[in-house]
Design an enzyme around this catalytic site. Structure first.
Site, PDB file in Angstrom:
ATOM      1  N   ASN A 156       0.806  -1.230   0.000  1.00 42.35           N
ATOM      2  CA  ASN A 156       0.000   0.000   0.000  1.00 42.35           C
ATOM      3  C   ASN A 156       0.840   1.281   0.000  1.00 42.35           C
ATOM      4  OD1 ASN A 156       0.454  -1.295   2.579  1.00 42.35           O
ATOM      5  ND2 ASN A 156      -0.546   0.457   3.515  1.00 42.35           N
ATOM      6  N   GLN A 184      -5.066  -3.803  -1.917  1.00 42.35           N
ATOM      7  CA  GLN A 184      -4.592  -2.869  -2.950  1.00 42.35           C
ATOM      8  C   GLN A 184      -4.500  -3.545  -4.320  1.00 42.35           C
ATOM      9  OE1 GLN A 184      -4.321   0.300  -2.398  1.00 42.35           O
ATOM     10  NE2 GLN A 184      -4.291   0.362  -0.155  1.00 42.35           N
ATOM     11  N   SER A 204     -11.484  -5.067   0.612  1.00 42.53           N
ATOM     12  CA  SER A 204     -12.242  -4.009   1.280  1.00 42.53           C
ATOM     13  C   SER A 204     -12.874  -3.088   0.237  1.00 42.53           C
ATOM     14  CB  SER A 204     -11.262  -3.215   2.149  1.00 42.53           C
ATOM     15  OG  SER A 204     -11.934  -2.242   2.881  1.00 42.53           O
ATOM     16  N   HIS A 206     -13.962   0.014   0.325  1.00 39.98           N
ATOM     17  CA  HIS A 206     -13.644   1.446   0.233  1.00 39.98           C
ATOM     18  C   HIS A 206     -12.327   1.728  -0.488  1.00 39.98           C
ATOM     19  CE1 HIS A 206     -10.613   2.307   3.542  1.00 39.98           C
ATOM     20  NE2 HIS A 206     -11.017   1.123   3.949  1.00 39.98           N
ATOM     21  N   CYS A 327      -2.825   4.445   8.161  1.00 39.21           N
ATOM     22  CA  CYS A 327      -3.148   3.891   9.465  1.00 39.21           C
ATOM     23  C   CYS A 327      -2.082   4.250  10.497  1.00 39.21           C
ATOM     24  CB  CYS A 327      -3.271   2.381   9.363  1.00 39.21           C
ATOM     25  SG  CYS A 327      -4.477   1.915   8.152  1.00 39.21           S
TER      26      CYS A 327
HETATM   27  N1  PLP Z   1      -4.572  -4.024   4.061  1.00 40.39           N
HETATM   28  C1  PLP Z   1      -4.090  -3.029   3.307  1.00 40.39           C
HETATM   29  C2  PLP Z   1      -2.958  -3.306   2.345  1.00 40.39           C
HETATM   30  C3  PLP Z   1      -4.638  -1.742   3.407  1.00 40.39           C
HETATM   31  O1  PLP Z   1      -4.168  -0.754   2.627  1.00 40.39           O
HETATM   32  C4  PLP Z   1      -5.705  -1.514   4.335  1.00 40.39           C
HETATM   33  C5  PLP Z   1      -6.264  -0.158   4.523  1.00 40.39           C
HETATM   34  O2  PLP Z   1      -5.556   0.832   4.557  1.00 40.39           O
HETATM   35  C6  PLP Z   1      -6.185  -2.607   5.091  1.00 40.39           C
HETATM   36  C7  PLP Z   1      -5.585  -3.842   4.924  1.00 40.39           C
HETATM   37  C8  PLP Z   1      -7.318  -2.450   6.074  1.00 40.39           C
HETATM   38  O3  PLP Z   1      -8.548  -2.325   5.381  1.00 40.39           O
HETATM   39  P1  PLP Z   1      -9.893  -1.869   6.102  1.00 40.39           P
HETATM   40  O4  PLP Z   1      -9.847  -0.382   6.157  1.00 40.39           O
HETATM   41  O5  PLP Z   1     -11.005  -2.357   5.244  1.00 40.39           O
HETATM   42  O6  PLP Z   1      -9.946  -2.507   7.443  1.00 40.39           O
END
Ligand code: PLP
Length: 377
Positions: A156, A184, A204, A206, A327
């Protein structure tokens, strides 16, 4: 404000929003507000729409609808996959070893840390300077008690694409389960869970023009992967995830999956062209700029760059971009992903991630370059 933070979250596409609004406001008066588990006509209508959405998600992965479990997002999917495989082993006092990497999303890293506290052994692979893991490194990390490999497909922050198909083939031969965080990757690169030998996959909505708070976990049916559920309740989702299904969220995920699938043959090429245009423009403005990761081999929607002499805070006031994974940005100023790739701290501190999507166009790229020029010291 120019929005170049699609890897953190995407806008909801208008056609996706319409489907969700129609569902919530029940414009068709089919009673989609009913509980989809109910046996009366409105309940059956809601269930029918949900199953159509499940088919769309399955189509995006080349899976079957029975293999798709709806969750609240990728964090829950990842927790369910990892804990679902490991908890029963720990309960039965079986030795278990997980292979993952140092540059996973915190959803994976924190779940692995939790499992390690409970007795699982975890190997965190170090990526190479491009953010990649090779099959050879995975082979070298294998132990007789290895039972799960969990690797993200596309990083990501630096866009590195992992060789999931090769890893999947090897894991299948060895009888080891492969989970991939495809957050991603979904809708950005082709995914075929059969050809890629994937056992468990998280995504996911979003991140591909759907709503927040909804995601899916793919659980392979043949040969069957068995995981224990995290939530106990009324046996929804084939017993894997109890809780009344959120119809409008699921319809949003289904519509988004359909949308990205319809654009999979053209959108990556368009995004790659925009990414290169942005990079070449940056290089002209800042000759000392560098790409983090591999420009040619990376996913088309993410560009991470070292920008010497740029006031990043001033840039972020006009361009929505990211300094490290979203995050972590509140408490860490230096990206742990870049550090794991052996990028020096001073370069990591000058790094910016731009990420693009469906609504990004050349005007955004030109606008970003002009703002960047004004942010140079
Ligand atoms: N994994 C990756 C590579 C991400 O980029 C993200 C979100 O930033 C997640 C997991 C977590 O996804 P969610 O927001 O649906 O919990």
């Amino acid at each position: 404000m120019i929005y170049l933070d699609y890897a953190a979250s995407t806008p909801i596409a208008p056609e996706v929003a319409k489907i969700m609004i129609d569902c919530i406001s029940d414009t068709a008066q089919t009673g989609q507000y009913a509980n989809p588990s109910s046996l009366h006509a409105p309940g059956v209508a809601a269930k029918k729409s949900i199953e159509a959405a499940r088919q769309s998600v399955a189509d995006l992965l080349h899976a079957t609808p029975e293999e798709i479990i709806f969750t609240s997002g990728a964090t829950e999917s990842i927790n369910t996959a990892l804990k679902g495989v490991i908890y029963p082993k720990l309960q039965n006092h079986q030795p278990c070893h997980i292979i993952t990497s140092q540059i996973e999303h915190s959803a994976t890293l924190e779940t692995c840390r939790h499992l390690a506290k409970l007795g699982a052994h975890v190997t965190y692979l170090k990526p190479d300077h491009r953010g990649q893991h090779t099959l050879e490194k995975i082979k070298a990390a294998m132990k007789p008690e290895t039972c799960l490999v969990s690797l993200h497909w596309v990083n990501n922050e630096v866009a590195a694409i992992q060789p999931i198909r090769d890893i999947g083939q090897y894991c299948r031969e060895k009888g080891i389960l492969l989970h991939t965080d495809a957050v991603q990757a979904a809708g950005k690169i082709p995914i075929d869970v059969i050809a890629d030998h994937i056992d468990l996959l998280s995504l996911s909505a979003h991140k591909f023009y759907g709503p927040k708070g909804i995601g899916a976990l793919y659980v392979r049916k043949s040969p069957q992967v068995r995981i224990s559920p995290l939530h106990h309740g009324s046996g929804h989702e084939r017993g894997y995830r109890a809780g009344t299904l959120p119809t409008h969220q699921i319809l949003g995920l289904g519509a988004a999956a359909k949308l990205v699938q319809s654009k999979l043959s053209t959108e990556p090429t368009r995004l790659k062209a925009l990414k290169l245009e942005l990079w070449h423009g940056i290089k002209q403005l800042i000759p000392t700029a560098e790409v983090n990761g591999d420009l040619d081999l990376g996913a088309p929607h993410i560009l991470s760059v070292v920008l010497p002499g740029v006031d990043r805070d001033a840039l972020q006031q006009k361009v929505a971009c990211s300094f490290s994974s979203a995050c972590h940005s509140s408490d860490i100023t230096v990206s742990f992903v870049l550090l794991a790739m052996d990028i020096p701290v001073d370069k990591a501190k000058q790094s910016v991630r731009f990420s693009m999507g469906l609504f990004t166009d050349e005007t955004d790229i030109k606008g970003t370059l002009s703002i960047l020029e004004h942010c140079l010291s």
